[in-house]
Design an enzyme around this catalytic site. Sequence first.
Site, PDB file in Angstrom:
ATOM      1  N   HIS A  93       0.963  -1.307   0.050  1.00  0.00           N
ATOM      2  CA  HIS A  93      -0.108  -0.068  -0.004  1.00  0.00           C
ATOM      3  C   HIS A  93       0.754   1.288  -0.109  1.00  0.00           C
ATOM      4  O   HIS A  93       1.921   1.418   0.793  1.00  0.00           O
ATOM      5  CB  HIS A  93      -1.019  -0.116   1.228  1.00  0.00           C
TER       6      HIS A  93
ATOM      7  N   HIS B 162       0.882   5.344   0.871  1.00  0.00           N
ATOM      8  CA  HIS B 162       0.019   6.380   1.539  1.00  0.00           C
ATOM      9  C   HIS B 162       0.242   7.670   0.612  1.00  0.00           C
ATOM     10  O   HIS B 162       1.445   7.947   0.316  1.00  0.00           O
ATOM     11  CB  HIS B 162       0.638   6.529   2.992  1.00  0.00           C
TER      12      HIS B 162
END
Length: 138
Positions: free
Chosen positions: A99, A101
Site C-alpha cells: 500500500h 500512503h
Amino acid sequence: MSDCIFCKIAAGEIPSTKVYEDDDFLAFMDINPLIKGHFLLIPKSHHPDVFAMPDETLQGLIVRAKSLAAAARQGLGANGVNLQQANGRAANQIIDHYHMHIIPRWEPDDLPVANWELKPGDEGDIGEAAEAIRKAVG
Ligand code: ZN
C-alpha cells in the site's frame, strides 16, 4: 490471503470510503489519518511488499499515485503531497499487502513525515553504504 484486511476491502467485504477504483487498483481513505485527506492506494491483487510486486503492477500503481496526488493537491488545496510506502517491520509496515500512503501537506504542518533534521553524515560510512548497494545492484 483470506485474512488480509486490504484484500477484504478490495473485495468489498469490508466497507471503505473510496476515492478511486478501477479493475486493478483501489484508493480509499485511511481510517487513522495523519492529516486531513490522507488515503491509501493498493493493488487489488495481494502482494506483501514492493519486492513481491510484479513490475507491471508497480508501474500501473505509480502512474495512478501521480494522478491521485495531483487530485489531492487540487481538490484539497494542499501545498505538497508525500507518497510514502513501507516494506518490512523495520520500516514500520503493519499490513502485509502493498500500500502507498498519499498524504496531502500544508505548510506549515507538524507531521513527522519526511521532516528529519539534516545532519552531515560520515563520508566513509556514506561511501561504504554506496559500495554495498552498487555491488548488490549488480
Ligand atoms: Zn491482501
